[in-house]
Design a protein around this motif. Structure first.
Motif, PDB file in Angstrom:
ATOM      1  N   GLY A 220       0.823  -1.193   0.000  1.00 38.53           N
ATOM      2  CA  GLY A 220       0.000   0.000   0.000  1.00 38.53           C
ATOM      3  C   GLY A 220       0.860   1.247   0.000  1.00 38.53           C
ATOM      4  O   GLY A 220       2.020   1.221   0.412  1.00 38.53           O
ATOM      5  N   THR A 221       0.292   2.346  -0.454  1.00 42.48           N
ATOM      6  CA  THR A 221       1.051   3.606  -0.495  1.00 42.48           C
ATOM      7  C   THR A 221       0.687   4.557   0.637  1.00 42.48           C
ATOM      8  O   THR A 221       1.424   5.498   0.906  1.00 42.48           O
ATOM      9  N   ALA A 222      -0.453   4.341   1.298  1.00 43.47           N
ATOM     10  CA  ALA A 222      -0.888   5.254   2.356  1.00 43.47           C
ATOM     11  C   ALA A 222      -0.175   4.929   3.664  1.00 43.47           C
ATOM     12  O   ALA A 222       0.141   3.767   3.945  1.00 43.47           O
ATOM     13  N   ASP A 223       0.072   5.950   4.470  1.00 46.56           N
ATOM     14  CA  ASP A 223       0.632   5.743   5.801  1.00 46.56           C
ATOM     15  C   ASP A 223      -0.304   6.339   6.841  1.00 46.56           C
ATOM     16  O   ASP A 223      -1.387   6.842   6.521  1.00 46.56           O
ATOM     17  N   LEU A 224       0.119   6.285   8.117  1.00 45.65           N
ATOM     18  CA  LEU A 224      -0.762   6.712   9.197  1.00 45.65           C
ATOM     19  C   LEU A 224      -1.080   8.206   9.114  1.00 45.65           C
ATOM     20  O   LEU A 224      -2.194   8.631   9.462  1.00 45.65           O
ATOM     21  N   LYS A 225      -0.135   9.001   8.630  1.00 45.95           N
ATOM     22  CA  LYS A 225      -0.413  10.430   8.475  1.00 45.95           C
ATOM     23  C   LYS A 225      -1.503  10.647   7.424  1.00 45.95           C
ATOM     24  O   LYS A 225      -2.297  11.590   7.532  1.00 45.95           O
ATOM     25  N   ASP A 226      -1.526   9.811   6.401  1.00 44.33           N
ATOM     26  CA  ASP A 226      -2.601   9.915   5.419  1.00 44.33           C
ATOM     27  C   ASP A 226      -3.953   9.611   6.052  1.00 44.33           C
ATOM     28  O   ASP A 226      -4.950  10.269   5.753  1.00 44.33           O
ATOM     29  N   ARG A 396      -7.418  -5.133  -7.734  1.00 41.15           N
ATOM     30  CA  ARG A 396      -7.168  -4.271  -8.895  1.00 41.15           C
ATOM     31  C   ARG A 396      -8.369  -3.351  -9.153  1.00 41.15           C
ATOM     32  O   ARG A 396      -8.200  -2.203  -9.586  1.00 41.15           O
ATOM     33  N   GLU A 397      -9.570  -3.844  -8.885  1.00 39.21           N
ATOM     34  CA  GLU A 397     -10.757  -2.998  -9.041  1.00 39.21           C
ATOM     35  C   GLU A 397     -10.748  -1.853  -8.027  1.00 39.21           C
ATOM     36  O   GLU A 397     -11.143  -0.727  -8.339  1.00 39.21           O
ATOM     37  N   ILE A 398     -10.267  -2.127  -6.826  1.00 43.52           N
ATOM     38  CA  ILE A 398     -10.102  -1.063  -5.823  1.00 43.52           C
ATOM     39  C   ILE A 398      -9.145   0.006  -6.348  1.00 43.52           C
ATOM     40  O   ILE A 398      -9.413   1.209  -6.236  1.00 43.52           O
ATOM     41  N   VAL A 399      -8.031  -0.426  -6.923  1.00 40.10           N
ATOM     42  CA  VAL A 399      -7.068   0.528  -7.480  1.00 40.10           C
ATOM     43  C   VAL A 399      -7.709   1.302  -8.637  1.00 40.10           C
ATOM     44  O   VAL A 399      -7.507   2.520  -8.769  1.00 40.10           O
ATOM     45  N   ASN A 400      -8.486   0.620  -9.473  1.00 40.92           N
ATOM     46  CA  ASN A 400      -9.189   1.328 -10.560  1.00 40.92           C
ATOM     47  C   ASN A 400     -10.004   2.495 -10.022  1.00 40.92           C
ATOM     48  O   ASN A 400      -9.963   3.608 -10.569  1.00 40.92           O
ATOM     49  N   LEU A 401     -10.761   2.225  -8.973  1.00 37.32           N
ATOM     50  CA  LEU A 401     -11.614   3.270  -8.397  1.00 37.32           C
ATOM     51  C   LEU A 401     -10.771   4.430  -7.869  1.00 37.32           C
ATOM     52  O   LEU A 401     -11.117   5.605  -8.068  1.00 37.32           O
ATOM     53  N   LEU A 402      -9.653   4.113  -7.220  1.00 37.87           N
ATOM     54  CA  LEU A 402      -8.775   5.173  -6.720  1.00 37.87           C
ATOM     55  C   LEU A 402      -8.211   6.017  -7.863  1.00 37.87           C
ATOM     56  O   LEU A 402      -8.114   7.248  -7.767  1.00 37.87           O
ATOM     57  N   LEU A 403      -7.851   5.370  -8.959  1.00 42.24           N
ATOM     58  CA  LEU A 403      -7.248   6.098 -10.081  1.00 42.24           C
ATOM     59  C   LEU A 403      -8.236   7.066 -10.728  1.00 42.24           C
ATOM     60  O   LEU A 403      -7.820   8.112 -11.257  1.00 42.24           O
ATOM     61  N   LEU A 404      -9.519   6.734 -10.707  1.00 40.87           N
ATOM     62  CA  LEU A 404     -10.504   7.596 -11.377  1.00 40.87           C
ATOM     63  C   LEU A 404     -10.473   9.022 -10.845  1.00 40.87           C
ATOM     64  O   LEU A 404     -10.708   9.970 -11.601  1.00 40.87           O
ATOM     65  N   ARG A 405     -10.168   9.180  -9.569  1.00 33.74           N
ATOM     66  CA  ARG A 405     -10.159  10.528  -8.984  1.00 33.74           C
ATOM     67  C   ARG A 405      -8.764  10.934  -8.496  1.00 33.74           C
ATOM     68  O   ARG A 405      -8.616  11.815  -7.652  1.00 33.74           O
ATOM     69  N   GLY A 406      -7.748  10.274  -9.026  1.00 28.08           N
ATOM     70  CA  GLY A 406      -6.382  10.679  -8.695  1.00 28.08           C
ATOM     71  C   GLY A 406      -6.024  10.499  -7.239  1.00 28.08           C
ATOM     72  O   GLY A 406      -5.224  11.266  -6.693  1.00 28.08           O
ATOM     73  N   ASN A 407      -6.591   9.472  -6.599  1.00 30.33           N
ATOM     74  CA  ASN A 407      -6.308   9.245  -5.183  1.00 30.33           C
ATOM     75  C   ASN A 407      -5.049   8.400  -5.010  1.00 30.33           C
ATOM     76  O   ASN A 407      -5.061   7.288  -4.480  1.00 30.33           O
ATOM     77  N   LEU A 408      -3.949   8.975  -5.456  1.00 27.12           N
ATOM     78  CA  LEU A 408      -2.656   8.318  -5.390  1.00 27.12           C
ATOM     79  C   LEU A 408      -1.581   9.399  -5.481  1.00 27.12           C
ATOM     80  O   LEU A 408      -1.745  10.384  -6.196  1.00 27.12           O
ATOM     81  N   GLN A 624       8.210   3.971  -1.453  1.00 30.53           N
ATOM     82  CA  GLN A 624       7.159   3.390  -2.275  1.00 30.53           C
ATOM     83  C   GLN A 624       7.109   4.185  -3.582  1.00 30.53           C
ATOM     84  O   GLN A 624       6.550   5.284  -3.626  1.00 30.53           O
ATOM     85  N   PRO A 625       7.704   3.682  -4.656  1.00 32.97           N
ATOM     86  CA  PRO A 625       7.751   4.458  -5.894  1.00 32.97           C
ATOM     87  C   PRO A 625       6.382   4.956  -6.353  1.00 32.97           C
ATOM     88  O   PRO A 625       6.256   6.096  -6.815  1.00 32.97           O
ATOM     89  N   ALA A 626       5.339   4.142  -6.213  1.00 29.55           N
ATOM     90  CA  ALA A 626       4.019   4.551  -6.687  1.00 29.55           C
ATOM     91  C   ALA A 626       3.505   5.760  -5.920  1.00 29.55           C
ATOM     92  O   ALA A 626       2.716   6.550  -6.467  1.00 29.55           O
ATOM     93  N   ARG A 627       3.946   5.928  -4.690  1.00 26.62           N
ATOM     94  CA  ARG A 627       3.529   7.108  -3.929  1.00 26.62           C
ATOM     95  C   ARG A 627       4.091   8.380  -4.562  1.00 26.62           C
ATOM     96  O   ARG A 627       3.489   9.458  -4.469  1.00 26.62           O
ATOM     97  N   GLU A 628       5.246   8.236  -5.225  1.00 29.03           N
ATOM     98  CA  GLU A 628       5.856   9.363  -5.920  1.00 29.03           C
ATOM     99  C   GLU A 628       5.462   9.389  -7.391  1.00 29.03           C
ATOM    100  O   GLU A 628       6.085  10.077  -8.204  1.00 29.03           O
ATOM    101  N   LEU A 629       4.428   8.601  -7.725  1.00 25.35           N
ATOM    102  CA  LEU A 629       3.918   8.510  -9.095  1.00 25.35           C
ATOM    103  C   LEU A 629       4.973   7.964 -10.059  1.00 25.35           C
ATOM    104  O   LEU A 629       5.036   8.337 -11.229  1.00 25.35           O
ATOM    105  N   VAL A 630       5.804   7.077  -9.511  1.00 28.16           N
ATOM    106  CA  VAL A 630       6.756   6.324 -10.327  1.00 28.16           C
ATOM    107  C   VAL A 630       6.246   4.890 -10.367  1.00 28.16           C
ATOM    108  O   VAL A 630       6.166   4.218  -9.326  1.00 28.16           O
ATOM    109  N   PHE A 631       5.884   4.415 -11.545  1.00 30.91           N
ATOM    110  CA  PHE A 631       5.214   3.121 -11.666  1.00 30.91           C
ATOM    111  C   PHE A 631       6.120   2.128 -12.391  1.00 30.91           C
ATOM    112  O   PHE A 631       6.446   2.307 -13.561  1.00 30.91           O
ATOM    113  N   LEU A 632       6.507   1.084 -11.670  1.00 30.34           N
ATOM    114  CA  LEU A 632       7.416   0.075 -12.217  1.00 30.34           C
ATOM    115  C   LEU A 632       6.616  -1.028 -12.907  1.00 30.34           C
ATOM    116  O   LEU A 632       6.762  -2.216 -12.629  1.00 30.34           O
TER     117      LEU A 632
END
Length: 776
Positions: A220-226, A396-408, A624-632
């Motif tokens: 996951g990319t979220a932490d406790l501060k999030d 993956r469907e959860i991630v799809n929903l997050l991507l729709l509104r840029g929640n990453l 977490q690269p994806a947290r920095e919008l770096v996708f491997l």
């Protein structure tokens, strides 16, 4: 069809203490935690005679730099210096480890393995801490003492004499610290195998594979501060009040600041209602409760993917008239395959979504509205989402929903899986992976001077099947209670007994010591609460929590026995015996764990300079690269998936059954036969059912019923005489406790997406006991 017919030692496993009264059921209407938790902890400390050590441990548990990490769940430690960052189940877990009871040579001389096999699993663990290494003597049917030197030689010789290193398998539970984890995988790979199954193979494998496919990172990319800043929390498939109780603090704080909290679960658990946070003394004093949800939705078992698809469909439909419904800029810049996902959403009818999810369109639209109105959203999930055939597609469907509104890639947003065991994520980070990447193996080989095998190894299910065939001859279990945790209990028992040697590294006596190979070793280790003395002084170990924070843990208590060794020392002893010509400095590593960490820093991504950073306040967070919008990912972007909805509606006459823990339980360890948050006393052999489903089958409250599962291959497994309890659960669904119900999940019933056993989606029929049904 009783348990003996399934080859289960002639009896059905009873894992809790003997009931002290008649079974009771009263629907639970109180807040989670609060005075109920305080009373339960007090009673437990009195029962375990830990009124001195217990409170001492409470004051040291989860304290940065000077305390030990709770060996229970992997919820992250408080970031603001909270001095009582603890929970009811964590205190029980620690007290259970710190017991003054001991299991030594006198105990094993008095009790044969055959006799102990008839004891309940509660009674086995309740005997106390193991004190010295033991070896099974088949002539007397007793475990007898063995020196550490001879124990290591027995294990080492068995590994040396294998025809192929792949005939050994090295299992890991989530309690193993990072340093021991690194040495353990090094031992296996220097020996020549990637057979490194772990408990994650049975719980969050789907999460790792899905997140890697969608975002290029398995975490996951979220932490406790999030969590502390988000506008909306979606909590899916988790009983937080029992499995991650410290989450209650985050939920209460979120509610106080006005965040929306949506719980999605077939059962409305106590954590999805209200709480009194125990360390909030003012609230405790005046019995002030805080709501922990603003909306509860109850999908059918397996219906989560359809529900999330419905939310996404609603957002996409709104985007036709509301340009702010989607974050189109984020989608265009950072994602791939959006058009394919839009097309599959449009092609999925609302009728199919309602039918497969079991939730009406109005409820789904309410959740979608919460998501649309929130600037920042987090979606969190646990095993209720992953232990299904389609677990990878659902995540993956959860991630799809997050991507729709840029929640990453921004504060207060992102995916946030809830890891169940204290260091299961650290195990994977530090090399416990039967499918290691080529890049990891290259670095390991270069830094450690070995030639690691490249062929993928076996996971948990594959290991059990290989033991059953006779292809795996040596099984090493590093912590946990493998015999009870695994699916298809009779099959797993037979598999373990087919081994030439089973080695169990443990703190307490459990079923896995009695279900053993032709030869067997019990190697007792230090607990998380105990001081680890090595040549360089008292050692600390590191662990990684559910949100990728790595921090130190240091024991506070004198070891339960002078003959205990640390987990790293046990691994090094086996390694030296198995690999006598190894150039790896095993003994040098054990003298000072900083040396292990220095090597880890050269091998593991994110562990650079870890010896300095792990000693910082709160430790350090693995990047977490994806947290920095770096996708491997292959596309270099976050990738939408477009999987079809699975059919999860039970066939006529059948139910979908999910296994779960009770409240007074941690993994396979049972503290009592009570489940306070579900209103149950003195009972574990039960099944929760919808009242209409019960009425249709002529079943009343506490009616004894027979439960028969049907596997993919058409075979049947059953349990007799379980008591039915009416519960608020969707029609077509049922639920009951693991590990008792693990017998119902066939070894061949695992997900083709994740290879996880289908513990949350067992196809069953249930009927009153004693009829033709039971004989079929």
């Amino acid at each position: 069809m009783n348990a003996s017919q399934n080859g289960q030692d002639g009896r059905e496993p009873h894992v809790g203490p003997d009931p002290r009264g008649e079974p009771e059921f009263h629907p639970y209407h109180h807040p989670a935690a609060g005075w109920g938790a305080a009373k339960s902890v007090t009673q437990f400390l009195v029962r375990e005679r830990a009124l001195v050590d217990g409170p001492r441990a409470i004051m040291r548990m989860n304290h940065e730099r000077t305390g030990f990490d709770c060996p229970g769940c992997a919820w992250p430690d408080d970031t603001k210096g909270l001095h009582l960052d603890i929970c009811e189940n964590g205190i029980k877990h620690v007290t259970w480890e710190m017991t003054n009871k001991r299991v030594g040579r006198e105990f094993f001389a008095a009790h044969s393995v055959t006799e102990l096999s008839g004891w309940s699993d509660y009674d086995l663990e309740d005997q106390g801490r193991l004190t010295e290494p033991m070896v099974y003597d088949p002539d007397s049917d007793h475990y007898v003492p063995v020196t550490w030197r001879d124990a290591f030689e027995l294990a080492g010789r068995a590994l040396r004499e294998l025809d192929d290193p792949g005939q050994a398998s090295f299992y890991t539970s989530g309690r193993l610290g990072n340093e021991a984890t690194f040495l353990y995988q090094l031992l296996a790979r220097e020996l020549g195998t990637n057979n490194l199954p772990d408990c994650s193979n049975m719980c969050h494998e789907a999460s790792g594979r899905a997140l890697t496919a969608s975002l290029g990172t398995g975490k996951g990319t979220a932490d406790l501060k999030d969590w502390e800043t988000t506008d909306a929390l979606f909590i899916m498939g988790v009983n937080a009040a029992s499995n991650a109780p410290r989450m209650l603090t985050a939920l209460a704080e979120a509610y106080h600041r006005g965040a929306q909290i949506v719980h999605i679960n077939p059962l409305v658990e106590a954590a999805a209602t209200r709480t009194i946070v125990p360390h909030d003394f003012t609230d405790m004093a005046v019995f002030k409760t805080t709501r922990t949800s603003t909306l509860n939705l109850q999908p059918r078992i397996g219906g989560d993917m359809a529900l999330i698809r419905g939310m996404a469909k609603a957002i996409l439909e709104q985007s036709a008239t509301d340009p702010k419904a989607l974050d189109q800029e984020f989608i265009d810049r950072h994602t791939a395959y959006f058009d394919k996902y839009r097309a599959v959403c449009e092609a999925t009818s609302w009728e199919a979504i309602e039918s497969q999810s079991g939730v009406g369109r109005d409820g789904i639209l309410k959740a979608a509205r919460v998501y649309r109105d929130a600037d920042r959203s987090i979606i969190s999930w646990c095993l209720g989402v992953t232990q299904h055939e389609h677990g990878v597609d659902t995540v993956r469907e959860i991630v799809n929903l997050l991507l729709l509104r840029g929640n990453l890639g921004r504060e207060g947003a992102g995916p946030s899986p809830v890891r169940g065991h204290s260091n299961v994520q650290g195990n994977r980070t530090c090399g416990i992976d039967h499918r290691p990447s080529a890049e990891f193996l290259d670095r390991l080989g270069e830094v450690c001077g070995i030639d690691p095998p490249r062929e993928h190894g076996m996971d948990t299910v594959a290991t059990i099947r290989a033991m059953h065939r006779g292809d795996v001859k040596v099984f090493v279990g590093m912590g946990g209670n493998f015999a009870l945790a695994a699916p298809d209990t009779p099959y797993t028992y037979a598999a373990l007994r087919n081994c030439d040697l089973t080695v169990q590294v443990s703190t307490k006596l459990n079923r896995s010591h009695l279900v053993h190979g032709r030869r067997a070793l019990i190697l007792p280790c230090l607990g998380r609460t105990e001081k680890d003395h090595q040549r360089a002084g008292i050692q600390s170990t590191s662990v990684e929590d559910s949100m990728s924070m790595v921090h130190l843990s240091i024991g506070m208590k004198r070891p339960a026995s002078k003959d205990l060794l640390s987990e790293p020392a046990i691994i090094a002893g086996i390694a030296r015996a198995a690999l006598p010509d190894s150039d790896t400095p095993w003994e040098w590593y054990i003298e000072d764990y900083d040396r292990i960490r220095d090597t880890m820093a050269r091998v593991l991504d994110g562990f650079e300079d870890c010896n300095r950073r792990v000693r910082l306040p709160l430790g350090f967070r693995i990047k977490q690269p994806a947290r920095e919008l770096v996708f491997l990912t292959p596309s270099g972007l976050a990738e939408f998936s477009a999987a079809p909805l699975p059919d999860v509606i039970p066939e006529p006459g059948t139910l979908a059954l999910g296994t779960m823990r009770s409240h007074d339980q941690w993994n396979t360890t049972i503290y009592s036969d009570n489940d306070r948050y579900r209103g149950v006393k003195n009972l574990r052999t039960l099944v929760f059912m919808n009242e209409d489903d019960m009425r249709e089958r002529g079943i009343s409250e506490f009616t004894p019923v027979d439960i028969v599962s049907t596997a993919k291959d058409g075979s049947h497994r059953g349990l007799d005489g379980y008591l039915a309890i009416p519960y608020d659960i969707p029609r077509g669904c049922a639920a009951g406790y693991m590990p008792e119900m693990n017998v119902l999940c066939a070894i061949g019933d695992y997900s083709l997406q994740s290879d996880q056993p289908l513990m949350k989606h067992v196809k069953v029929t249930i009927a009153p006991s004693g009829g033709d049904f039971a004989k079929s």
